[in-house]
Design a protein around this motif. Structure first.
Motif, PDB file in Angstrom:
ATOM      1  N   ARG A  45     -15.917  13.998  -7.148  1.00  0.00           N
ATOM      2  CA  ARG A  45     -17.104  14.713  -6.697  1.00  0.00           C
ATOM      3  C   ARG A  45     -17.276  16.030  -7.434  1.00  0.00           C
ATOM      4  O   ARG A  45     -16.305  16.673  -7.830  1.00  0.00           O
ATOM      5  N   TRP A  46     -18.527  16.461  -7.580  1.00  0.00           N
ATOM      6  CA  TRP A  46     -18.818  17.680  -8.315  1.00  0.00           C
ATOM      7  C   TRP A  46     -18.220  18.924  -7.664  1.00  0.00           C
ATOM      8  O   TRP A  46     -17.987  19.925  -8.348  1.00  0.00           O
ATOM      9  N   ASN A  47     -17.976  18.885  -6.362  1.00  0.00           N
ATOM     10  CA  ASN A  47     -17.426  20.066  -5.696  1.00  0.00           C
ATOM     11  C   ASN A  47     -15.902  20.110  -5.740  1.00  0.00           C
ATOM     12  O   ASN A  47     -15.281  20.959  -5.105  1.00  0.00           O
ATOM     13  N   HIS A  48     -15.287  19.196  -6.499  1.00  0.00           N
ATOM     14  CA  HIS A  48     -13.834  19.189  -6.627  1.00  0.00           C
ATOM     15  C   HIS A  48     -13.398  20.407  -7.438  1.00  0.00           C
ATOM     16  O   HIS A  48     -14.076  20.816  -8.378  1.00  0.00           O
ATOM     17  N   SER A  49     -12.269  20.991  -7.092  1.00  0.00           N
ATOM     18  CA  SER A  49     -11.784  22.177  -7.790  1.00  0.00           C
ATOM     19  C   SER A  49     -11.440  21.861  -9.243  1.00  0.00           C
ATOM     20  O   SER A  49     -10.675  20.928  -9.515  1.00  0.00           O
ATOM     21  N   PRO A  50     -11.947  22.656 -10.201  1.00  0.00           N
ATOM     22  CA  PRO A  50     -11.577  22.437 -11.605  1.00  0.00           C
ATOM     23  C   PRO A  50     -10.130  22.835 -11.903  1.00  0.00           C
ATOM     24  O   PRO A  50      -9.632  22.526 -12.985  1.00  0.00           O
ATOM     25  N   LEU A  51      -9.470  23.496 -10.959  1.00  0.00           N
ATOM     26  CA  LEU A  51      -8.068  23.866 -11.145  1.00  0.00           C
ATOM     27  C   LEU A  51      -7.122  22.786 -10.646  1.00  0.00           C
ATOM     28  O   LEU A  51      -5.904  22.981 -10.601  1.00  0.00           O
ATOM     29  N   THR A  52      -7.665  21.649 -10.277  1.00  0.00           N
ATOM     30  CA  THR A  52      -6.843  20.513  -9.891  1.00  0.00           C
ATOM     31  C   THR A  52      -6.077  19.981 -11.096  1.00  0.00           C
ATOM     32  O   THR A  52      -6.606  19.920 -12.205  1.00  0.00           O
ATOM     33  N   GLN A  53      -4.830  19.599 -10.871  1.00  0.00           N
ATOM     34  CA  GLN A  53      -4.042  18.970 -11.931  1.00  0.00           C
ATOM     35  C   GLN A  53      -4.240  17.459 -11.832  1.00  0.00           C
ATOM     36  O   GLN A  53      -3.603  16.788 -11.032  1.00  0.00           O
ATOM     37  N   PHE A  54      -5.156  16.927 -12.643  1.00  0.00           N
ATOM     38  CA  PHE A  54      -5.475  15.508 -12.599  1.00  0.00           C
ATOM     39  C   PHE A  54      -4.434  14.695 -13.368  1.00  0.00           C
ATOM     40  O   PHE A  54      -3.896  15.139 -14.372  1.00  0.00           O
ATOM     41  N   SER A  55      -4.188  13.499 -12.883  1.00  0.00           N
ATOM     42  CA  SER A  55      -3.256  12.598 -13.554  1.00  0.00           C
ATOM     43  C   SER A  55      -3.891  12.023 -14.814  1.00  0.00           C
ATOM     44  O   SER A  55      -5.091  11.718 -14.843  1.00  0.00           O
ATOM     45  N   ASP A  56      -3.078  11.832 -15.844  1.00  0.00           N
ATOM     46  CA  ASP A  56      -3.533  11.199 -17.074  1.00  0.00           C
ATOM     47  C   ASP A  56      -3.064   9.752 -17.188  1.00  0.00           C
ATOM     48  O   ASP A  56      -3.283   9.112 -18.215  1.00  0.00           O
ATOM     49  N   HIS A  57      -2.424   9.243 -16.153  1.00  0.00           N
ATOM     50  CA  HIS A  57      -1.910   7.874 -16.209  1.00  0.00           C
ATOM     51  C   HIS A  57      -3.011   6.899 -15.790  1.00  0.00           C
ATOM     52  O   HIS A  57      -3.570   7.013 -14.696  1.00  0.00           O
ATOM     53  N   PRO A  58      -3.335   5.931 -16.631  1.00  0.00           N
ATOM     54  CA  PRO A  58      -4.428   5.000 -16.321  1.00  0.00           C
ATOM     55  C   PRO A  58      -4.275   4.286 -14.981  1.00  0.00           C
ATOM     56  O   PRO A  58      -5.271   3.971 -14.330  1.00  0.00           O
ATOM     57  N   VAL A  59      -3.028   4.031 -14.563  1.00  0.00           N
ATOM     58  CA  VAL A  59      -2.837   3.293 -13.320  1.00  0.00           C
ATOM     59  C   VAL A  59      -3.356   4.071 -12.112  1.00  0.00           C
ATOM     60  O   VAL A  59      -3.646   3.481 -11.075  1.00  0.00           O
ATOM     61  N   HIS A  60      -3.512   5.378 -12.253  1.00  0.00           N
ATOM     62  CA  HIS A  60      -4.029   6.202 -11.165  1.00  0.00           C
ATOM     63  C   HIS A  60      -5.552   6.231 -11.114  1.00  0.00           C
ATOM     64  O   HIS A  60      -6.130   6.907 -10.259  1.00  0.00           O
ATOM     65  N   TRP A  61      -6.197   5.530 -12.035  1.00  0.00           N
ATOM     66  CA  TRP A  61      -7.660   5.509 -12.082  1.00  0.00           C
ATOM     67  C   TRP A  61      -8.161   4.065 -12.065  1.00  0.00           C
ATOM     68  O   TRP A  61      -8.833   3.606 -12.987  1.00  0.00           O
ATOM     69  N   PRO A  62      -7.838   3.313 -11.024  1.00  0.00           N
ATOM     70  CA  PRO A  62      -8.225   1.900 -10.986  1.00  0.00           C
ATOM     71  C   PRO A  62      -9.724   1.733 -10.740  1.00  0.00           C
ATOM     72  O   PRO A  62     -10.362   2.566 -10.082  1.00  0.00           O
ATOM     73  N   ALA A  63     -10.264   0.652 -11.275  1.00  0.00           N
ATOM     74  CA  ALA A  63     -11.663   0.326 -11.001  1.00  0.00           C
ATOM     75  C   ALA A  63     -11.803  -0.018  -9.522  1.00  0.00           C
ATOM     76  O   ALA A  63     -10.920  -0.651  -8.938  1.00  0.00           O
ATOM     77  N   PRO A  64     -12.880   0.404  -8.872  1.00  0.00           N
ATOM     78  CA  PRO A  64     -13.071   0.069  -7.463  1.00  0.00           C
ATOM     79  C   PRO A  64     -13.257  -1.425  -7.270  1.00  0.00           C
ATOM     80  O   PRO A  64     -13.691  -2.132  -8.185  1.00  0.00           O
ATOM     81  N   THR A  65     -12.923  -1.903  -6.101  1.00  0.00           N
ATOM     82  CA  THR A  65     -13.137  -3.312  -5.805  1.00  0.00           C
ATOM     83  C   THR A  65     -14.623  -3.597  -5.742  1.00  0.00           C
ATOM     84  O   THR A  65     -15.440  -2.698  -5.537  1.00  0.00           O
ATOM     85  N   ARG A  66     -14.980  -4.861  -5.925  1.00  0.00           N
ATOM     86  CA  ARG A  66     -16.394  -5.223  -5.934  1.00  0.00           C
ATOM     87  C   ARG A  66     -17.085  -4.826  -4.638  1.00  0.00           C
ATOM     88  O   ARG A  66     -18.227  -4.377  -4.635  1.00  0.00           O
ATOM     89  N   SER A  67     -16.380  -4.931  -3.522  1.00  0.00           N
ATOM     90  CA  SER A  67     -16.990  -4.613  -2.230  1.00  0.00           C
ATOM     91  C   SER A  67     -17.240  -3.126  -2.046  1.00  0.00           C
ATOM     92  O   SER A  67     -18.093  -2.725  -1.263  1.00  0.00           O
ATOM     93  N   SER A  68     -16.475  -2.280  -2.788  1.00  0.00           N
ATOM     94  CA  SER A  68     -16.629  -0.840  -2.615  1.00  0.00           C
ATOM     95  C   SER A  68     -17.552  -0.210  -3.646  1.00  0.00           C
ATOM     96  O   SER A  68     -17.844   0.978  -3.560  1.00  0.00           O
ATOM     97  N   ARG A  69     -18.025  -0.991  -4.617  1.00  0.00           N
ATOM     98  CA  ARG A  69     -18.937  -0.440  -5.609  1.00  0.00           C
ATOM     99  C   ARG A  69     -20.230  -0.020  -4.935  1.00  0.00           C
ATOM    100  O   ARG A  69     -20.730  -0.673  -4.027  1.00  0.00           O
ATOM    101  N   GLY A  70     -20.763   1.074  -5.447  1.00  0.00           N
ATOM    102  CA  GLY A  70     -21.958   1.621  -4.824  1.00  0.00           C
ATOM    103  C   GLY A  70     -21.613   2.646  -3.765  1.00  0.00           C
ATOM    104  O   GLY A  70     -22.491   3.332  -3.264  1.00  0.00           O
ATOM    105  N   ARG A  71     -20.321   2.757  -3.445  1.00  0.00           N
ATOM    106  CA  ARG A  71     -19.881   3.778  -2.503  1.00  0.00           C
ATOM    107  C   ARG A  71     -18.774   4.590  -3.178  1.00  0.00           C
ATOM    108  O   ARG A  71     -17.613   4.545  -2.767  1.00  0.00           O
ATOM    109  N   PRO A  72     -19.121   5.337  -4.246  1.00  0.00           N
ATOM    110  CA  PRO A  72     -18.107   6.074  -4.982  1.00  0.00           C
ATOM    111  C   PRO A  72     -17.387   7.077  -4.084  1.00  0.00           C
ATOM    112  O   PRO A  72     -17.990   7.701  -3.221  1.00  0.00           O
ATOM    113  N   SER A  73     -16.102   7.231  -4.279  1.00  0.00           N
ATOM    114  CA  SER A  73     -15.335   8.211  -3.534  1.00  0.00           C
ATOM    115  C   SER A  73     -14.387   8.922  -4.475  1.00  0.00           C
ATOM    116  O   SER A  73     -13.973   8.376  -5.502  1.00  0.00           O
TER     117      SER A  73
END
Length: 231
Positions: free
Chosen positions: A185-213
């Motif tokens: 989300r745009w209101n997320h803190s830019p000082l967050t330490q985001f993970s660079d590991h691809p496994v932490h960024w999985p594609a959403p399931t088909r049923s959850s698409r359209g409801r980004p979180s």
């Protein structure tokens, strides 16, 4: 953070013609490498806007991992572009050049000192555009639009789609779904330490698409280590 990545094989070295002053010392000029030469360290990515079928965007050669790109994009949205994601997308995507070398401190204009000081790097003071790139025939390289159809075959390992609700982060490393990813989300803190590991960024399931979180692949930290220069 950067990992070794190949340059598209159709590109060969050419004398750069920068539109901005080059911060690199004269003894260390920027060069672009063909597939049979030693490669610079890079982590290519794509900055994109949503389209009817997915997304379309522009190539960024260096520092494409979430721990670098997301803080810069979140900060630019909140301060320089004052919450206008379309203006941010236009600034980054609607250019004539074939892409960006990296995102720079011009995206931090207007940010509070704690954020600017945490993200800024004196050796990377602006976002330089890629210029002077030639094909193997000597012709100027043409800009390639990266989209959901060709992203998996491009050099990009990450795609950042600038949506109204936030930044959709698509990892291409796992080869699962080149068209979908979780949304920060745009209101997320830019000082967050985001993970660079691809496994932490999985594609959403088909049923959850359209409801980004917002992805859970992040942990807030009080300070960040400034990113190193490429050179």
């Amino acid at each position: 953070m950067r990992t070794a990545a190949a340059r598209p094989s159709c590109w060969t070295p050419a004398a750069p013609e920068p539109t901005h002053p080059d911060p690199a010392p004269a003894s260390e000029p920027r060069t672009y490498h063909s597939s049979n030469e030693e490669k610079p360290l890079s982590s290519p990515s794509c900055i994109a806007r949503p389209t009817e079928n997915g997304y379309a965007g522009i190539y960024v050669h260096y520092d494409g991992v979430p721990s670098v790109q997301l803080p810069f994009l979140l900060t630019a949205y909140a301060y320089r572009f004052k919450g206008d994601h379309e203006a941010l997308a236009s600034y980054l995507i609607d250019i004539d050049e074939i892409g960006w070398e990296h995102l720079g401190d011009d995206l931090l204009f207007g940010a509070p000192d704690p954020i600017h000081n945490a993200l800024a790097n004196p050796d990377l003071d602006y976002s330089p555009r890629m210029t002077g790139v030639l094909t193997q025939t000597g012709a100027p390289a043409e800009r390639m639009e990266i989209n959901e159809s060709n992203a998996a075959d491009s050099e990009a390992g990450w795609v950042y789609v600038l949506r109204p609700e936030g930044i959709e982060v698509i990892s291409l490393a796992l080869g699962e779904d080149p068209a979908h990813g979780p949304v920060v989300r745009w209101n997320h803190s830019p000082l967050t330490q985001f993970s660079d590991h691809p496994v932490h960024w999985p594609a959403p399931t088909r049923s959850s698409r359209g409801r980004p979180s917002t992805t859970l692949a992040a942990q807030s930290v009080p300070a960040r280590t400034p990113r190193p220069a490429h050179r």
